[in-house]
Design a protein around this motif. Structure first.
Motif, PDB file in Angstrom:
ATOM      1  N   GLN A  17       1.155   3.785  -8.573  1.00 24.60           N
ATOM      2  CA  GLN A  17      -0.446   4.672  -7.974  1.00 24.60           C
ATOM      3  C   GLN A  17      -0.880   2.942  -8.414  1.00 24.60           C
ATOM      4  O   GLN A  17      -1.931   2.860  -7.517  1.00 24.60           O
ATOM      5  N   ARG A  69      -4.602   5.489   2.841  1.00 26.34           N
ATOM      6  CA  ARG A  69      -4.574   6.091   1.452  1.00 26.34           C
ATOM      7  C   ARG A  69      -5.516   6.789   1.687  1.00 26.34           C
ATOM      8  O   ARG A  69      -5.714   7.006  -0.186  1.00 26.34           O
ATOM      9  N   SER A  77      -3.639  -3.376  -5.041  1.00 33.26           N
ATOM     10  CA  SER A  77      -3.629  -3.765  -2.925  1.00 33.26           C
ATOM     11  C   SER A  77      -4.866  -3.326  -1.745  1.00 33.26           C
ATOM     12  O   SER A  77      -5.093  -4.244  -1.505  1.00 33.26           O
ATOM     13  N   CYS A  78      -5.396  -2.464  -2.729  1.00 32.43           N
ATOM     14  CA  CYS A  78      -6.903  -2.173  -1.761  1.00 32.43           C
ATOM     15  C   CYS A  78      -7.377  -2.604  -2.755  1.00 32.43           C
ATOM     16  O   CYS A  78      -8.610  -3.595  -1.734  1.00 32.43           O
ATOM     17  N   LEU A 120       0.713  -1.823  -0.508  1.00 36.22           N
ATOM     18  CA  LEU A 120       0.119   0.154   0.315  1.00 36.22           C
ATOM     19  C   LEU A 120       1.239   1.495  -0.160  1.00 36.22           C
ATOM     20  O   LEU A 120       0.088   2.657  -0.841  1.00 36.22           O
ATOM     21  N   GLU A 121       2.332   1.189   0.606  1.00 36.53           N
ATOM     22  CA  GLU A 121       2.677   2.411   0.577  1.00 36.53           C
ATOM     23  C   GLU A 121       4.206   2.280  -0.578  1.00 36.53           C
ATOM     24  O   GLU A 121       4.575   2.742  -0.702  1.00 36.53           O
ATOM     25  N   ASP A 167      -4.402  10.018  -0.134  1.00 32.69           N
ATOM     26  CA  ASP A 167      -3.329   9.572  -1.687  1.00 32.69           C
ATOM     27  C   ASP A 167      -3.449  10.572  -2.659  1.00 32.69           C
ATOM     28  O   ASP A 167      -4.255  11.590  -2.318  1.00 32.69           O
ATOM     29  N   ARG A 189      -0.955   0.491  -5.573  1.00 34.72           N
ATOM     30  CA  ARG A 189      -2.047   0.746  -4.633  1.00 34.72           C
ATOM     31  C   ARG A 189      -2.444   0.597  -4.126  1.00 34.72           C
ATOM     32  O   ARG A 189      -4.177   0.074  -3.764  1.00 34.72           O
ATOM     33  N   VAL A 223      -7.350   5.413  -6.109  1.00 27.76           N
ATOM     34  CA  VAL A 223      -6.339   5.044  -4.644  1.00 27.76           C
ATOM     35  C   VAL A 223      -7.666   5.197  -3.691  1.00 27.76           C
ATOM     36  O   VAL A 223      -8.019   4.033  -2.225  1.00 27.76           O
TER      37      VAL A 223
END
Length: 852
Positions: free
Chosen positions: A712, A748, A718-719, A707-708, A751, A715, A756
């Motif tokens: 983009q 997030r 991953s979400c 997530l880090e 973000d 991230r 995201v």
């Protein structure tokens, strides 16, 4: 009174003069003194009066009566007038000489005086650069026409004066005036025909001037020079053929069809009538056969007609030698080229017997630096091979070397004709013979030209003859050092041609070697740099499957095991540049459902090649392949429902090692690729909830780390993965691990990407739903309170889409601790730029208990 010398002694043959002759002599004698005057005008008037007198006498005058006055009175004076200072007088004199030659009973009697006089006016001095004595172009033309008239009327009587005539023609053939050259060419031909018994002694001296004239800028002059050369050599010295062949060959490139037609006609005439023609067959045959491929139908038809006559004549002349072949004529080969009529036996024998002498020059010309020469030679080769038929075999090595060189030519016409020649080799030469040579050459040093020659020969070969050799050809093509010799599109295209030729000729006979042919086609698809070449290779796969009576997918299924086993044998040494990696990629995409039956080869290869220590670029490519396969898992890796047996390997040995953080952009790109694969796997609908639950225990901590990522895309994915994990977790997740999820999602919401932020909000909703389904929600009260406070900050976000998303999260969480949420909301209500969203939230909280 007549000037002295006007009345000269009559010739012995004219002992008696008729009354008509006497009258004509008197009439002419009255006009002749005017020719001796010093006045140019007076001489001209006298000549005009003579012209009128002769024209008025007309044809009614008896040639015998005319002969005496003509020879005694007119001829000597008119010949002197040829050198008159006045051009008009010279023109009239030439005209009168021609008129007199036509009227006289014995024109040949004038030759002893006429020929030297013509030579005096037309022959240049010793220095060839100086102009002839006669400066008027039209008059030179008239004098050459007068010479032609003398040749026509004198016939064989011209032999004693041949030297003068040839001297004249040597000069006039190079005259600056085109009409003089044309007339000289015609005169030279007439002279050759008129003096056949003596002309051969002088003929060679005319060849040089004729060859200088053969390239004249006027095409009619070129035609006249070619035709004259044909006659001069026909009646002269046959050895001159060697001197003119190169010039004739050059005229076959002439832009004017009439010139090429003239060459064809003359060469055909020599082959039929030249006295020494047997000595020149090997030199003349290529010239005539070259016209078979002329662009003009008239030239082609003339060449074909003449060649057939040549063959039939030679056949008749050598009937005893050909008796057996004539009596027991062999039928044409069963696979004889369509649309080609078989030449007569004489034509075939002529080519076969002279081929060894023709080939060296042809092989030289086919590699000439001049494009036109190469094209002409390449066009001639298939014509010769069609005639030679099975006699090609004894010259096969030379022909193959020539074709291999010519097939590398940049000129398309050269290559296309060489392809035709190679097809004829396949037609007339037994495959065991040509394959022995071709395959040995190919193994020694593979090249596009060798593949093209092989493909063309196979294309021309009969199926029944080629059938025993299909497997050998396929196995050789599939050898690594041949099918992977080059990644150039040209090489791969020619490799594809070989397979297409085998399949189109042998059809079902290819079944026993379809694995090797499929290997070659996979190699072509893997190495091709163009979509069109890859598409052609896929069409060839479909054709190969069709001859076996199955579909392309079934063809892959049939050979999937051996194919992958061979490809993956070297996987420990693969890099992104390894050809096997490209082939592996092709098989993965093309195999379709058959892939699900070969997981025992696919998964171990992926596991080994996707380890962190391996080539990063290769890992990126393999992850791209894997993600695409997983998106269609039901039609690929899970077509047999067996993928779950390898799920643990994919998770622990493939994804986990590549999700771990390492510095560098390449490492980040690999983590993105790994996350994409996980997303494709979790969203492919081939995993059960239990399987996803098992995955999240292993992967959740790694996904929270991603997530880090700077990417983009990473991230965002991953979400979404976390969202799926939460939806299937029920109450199986450990509370301590579960509570660590929401802070990462909360981050997030800051973000830079709204996508995201919205995906994080959606995952938070799912996280809150998980708490609602547990009995120990009081355990999370402090975390929920912190979450309320943070979410209320984003409820005043500048982006309305984010406000809407956060409002949905708070609504979902409001049922957990509604009083706590009301207090927190009222505490920040006055701080928001707009209280609308806070009021909506409070209304929702108040309404929910009432509806529950």
């Amino acid at each position: 009174m007549a000037a002295p010398g006007l009345v000269e002694a009559a010739d012995p043959a004219e002992a008696v003069e008729t009354a008509e002759a006497a009258e004509l002599s008197r009439a002419l004698s009255r006009l002749l003194p005017g020719l001796e005057t010093d006045s140019k005008l007076g001489r001209r008037r006298a000549l005009e009066a003579l012209r009128r007198a002769l024209e008025e006498a007309g044809p009614a005058t008896d040639p015998a009566a005319f002969q005496g006055p003509w020879a005694r009175l007119l001829l000597p004076r008119l010949l002197r007038c040829l050198s008159d200072p006045a051009e008009g007088c010279r023109v009239l004199a030439a005209h009168l000489l021609a008129l007199g030659m036509q009227r006289a009973a014995r024109p040949r009697d004038a030759l002893p005086r006429l020929l030297p006089a013509l030579a005096a006016r037309l022959v240049s001095p010793e220095s060839a650069r100086r102009q002839p004595p006669e400066t008027c172009e039209e008059l030179r033309l008239g004098l050459v026409q007068l010479l032609g008239l003398a040749v026509g009327l004198g016939g064989a009587a011209l032999a004693p004066y041949l030297d003068d005539a040839v001297r004249v023609l040597r000069c006039t053939l190079l005259d600056p005036f085109a009409a003089v050259r044309r007339e000289s060419c015609q005169c030279a031909a007439a002279l050759a025909r008129a003096t056949p018994d003596h002309f051969h002694m002088q003929s060679e001296s005319l060849i040089g001037p004729l060859m200088q004239t053969i390239s004249h800028q006027h095409w009619k002059v070129r035609v006249a020079a070619i035709e004259a050369t044909g006659t001069v050599i026909q009646f002269g010295n046959g050895k001159s053929v060697d001197d003119v062949l190169s010039h004739f060959a050059q005229r076959l490139f002439d832009d004017v069809p009439q010139v090429r037609q003239a060459v064809t006609s003359v060469v055909g005439g020599w082959l039929l009538d030249l006295r020494d023609r047997y000595s020149f067959f090997h030199k003349l045959i290529p010239l005539l056969l070259s016209s078979f491929k002329d662009e003009m139908p008239e030239v082609r038809e003339l060449a074909t007609s003449l060649w057939e006559k040549v063959g039939l004549q030679w056949q008749k002349e050598n009937e005893d030698d050909l008796k057996d072949k004539l009596d027991f004529a062999s039928p044409p080969p069963a696979h004889y080229p369509l649309h080609d009529s078989r030449p007569v036996l004489g034509c075939r024998e002529l080519v076969s017997r002279n081929l060894s002498k023709i080939l060296p020059a042809l092989c030289h010309d086919i590699s000439d630096w001049v494009v036109g020469t190469r094209v002409k030679a390449a066009q001639l080769l298939p014509v010769l091979l069609t005639h030679a038929e099975d006699h090609i075999t004894q010259h096969l090595e030379v022909i193959l070397r020539t074709l291999l060189q010519a097939c590398d030519d940049d000129e398309r016409a050269v290559v296309s004709n060489c392809v035709r020649s190679a097809e004829l080799i396949g037609t007339f030469v037994p495959p065991e013979v040509f394959l022995k040579l071709m395959l040995a050459m190919l193994k020694k040093s593979p090249s596009p030209s060798k593949l093209l020659v092989l493909a063309s020969a196979v294309q021309g070969c009969p199926r029944e003859a080629l059938q025993p050799h299909v497997k050998v050809i396929a196995m050789d093509l599939a050898q690594t050092h041949i099918c992977q010799a080059s990644e150039s599109d040209l090489y791969l295209e020619r490799l594809l041609l070989c397979v297409q030729a085998l399949v189109s000729v042998c059809h079902k006979d290819c079944s026993e070697c379809s694995l090797q042919l499929l290997e070659v086609l996979v190699t072509v698809m893997a190495g091709s740099g163009t979509t069109s070449l890859s598409d052609k290779a896929q069409e060839a796969v479909a054709l190969l499957a069709e001859v076996e009576g199955i579909s392309s997918q079934d063809l892959y299924r049939k050979h999937m095991g051996p194919l992958l086993e061979q490809l993956t044998a070297s996987h420990s040494d693969w890099t992104v540049h390894s050809p096997e990696l490209g082939q592996f990629s092709v098989v993965m995409f093309q195999a379709g459902p058959a892939l699900g039956e070969a997981l025992q080869h696919v998964i171990p290869t992926l596991r080994a090649c996707l380890q962190p220590a391996r080539d990063p670029q290769m890992r990126l490519k393999l992850f791209s392949i894997l993600s695409k396969l997983l998106l269609r898992a039901k039609d690929t890796v899970d077509s047999q429902g067996q993928f779950h047996n390898y799920l643990e390997t994919v998770i622990k040995d493939v994804l986990v090692p590549n999700l771990q953080w390492h510095a560098g952009r390449t490492a980040a790109a690999i983590r993105t690729a790994a996350v994409s694969c996980l997303w494709a796997l979790t969203s492919s609908e081939v995993l059960s909830a239990k399987q996803i639950q098992d995955m999240q225990g292993t992967l959740m901590s790694h996904i929270l780390t991603t997530l880090e990522e700077d990417s983009q895309m990473t991230r965002l994915i991953s979400c979404r993965i976390i969202n799926i994990f939460l939806k299937t977790s029920d109450d199986t997740i450990d509370p301590d691990k579960f509570i660590k999820i929401y802070p990462e999602l909360l981050k997030r919401l800051d973000d830079v990407s709204n996508d995201v932020r919205i995906a994080a909000a959606s995952a938070l909703i799912t996280w809150l739903k998980c708490i609602k389904s547990t009995n120990g929600k009081s355990y999370y009260q402090s975390s929920i309170q912190y979450l309320y406070k943070e979410l209320l900050v984003y409820l005043d976000d500048p982006e309305s889409a984010i406000q809407d998303a956060v409002l949905e999260v708070l609504k979902e969480g409001s049922t957990l601790f509604p009083d706590l949420l009301v207090r927190e909301t009222e505490a920040v209500l006055h701080k928001h730029r707009s209280a609308a969203y806070c009021e909506q939230l409070l209304q929702h909280v108040q309404a929910v208990p009432a509806t529950q």
